[in-house]
Design a protein around this motif. Structure first.
Motif: not given
Length: 131
Positions: A78-80, A82-83, A105-106, A109
């Motif tokens: 998920e972080d990747e 979102a980025a 979690g994102v 943001e």
């Protein structure tokens, strides 16, 4: 803007984690979206083409803006994801994190960037509910 309004006024959907395999949910949902008038833009670095459409290696490679990003990636990415979404030249109006694709979690943001976020929701089920 609510979910049904977003779906009603959107035209182009990037399917992140698209699959050419008919047994995969991403394949089924991309077909469903196409049948309902959306332009589906497959995104998967492993393929050149999926279901007759050019497949892009990343969201950044898509030359035209997309209204929605539909995410079919494992939750640990998920972080990747979102980025990659936040790096798009033109941000999508909404992101659907399909079931088990993460997103919580994102969420904050992405929402701070003006993107409506749906977590653990199936765009096909949501579209059917809005019809």
């Amino acid at each position: 803007m609510n979910m049904c309004e977003i779906l009603r006024t959107s035209r182009r959907i990037a399917v992140l984690g698209a699959s050419p395999r008919p047994d995969r949910t991403a394949h089924d949902i991309a077909n469903y979206l196409s049948r309902h008038g959306y332009e589906v833009v497959p995104v998967n670095p492993r393929y050149e083409e999926i279901q007759g459409a050019r497949c892009y290696k990343s969201l950044a490679e898509i030359p035209q803006p997309v209204d929605i990003v539909d995410v079919f990636r494992a939750a640990e990415h998920e972080d990747e994801v979102a980025a990659e979404i936040l790096a798009m030249k033109v941000k999508p109006r909404a992101v659907w994190f399909q079931l088990f694709a993460g997103g919580e979690g994102v969420r904050e943001e992405l929402e701070q960037a003006g993107i409506t976020v749906f977590v653990d929701q199936c765009i096909k089920v949501d579209h059917s509910a809005c019809a």
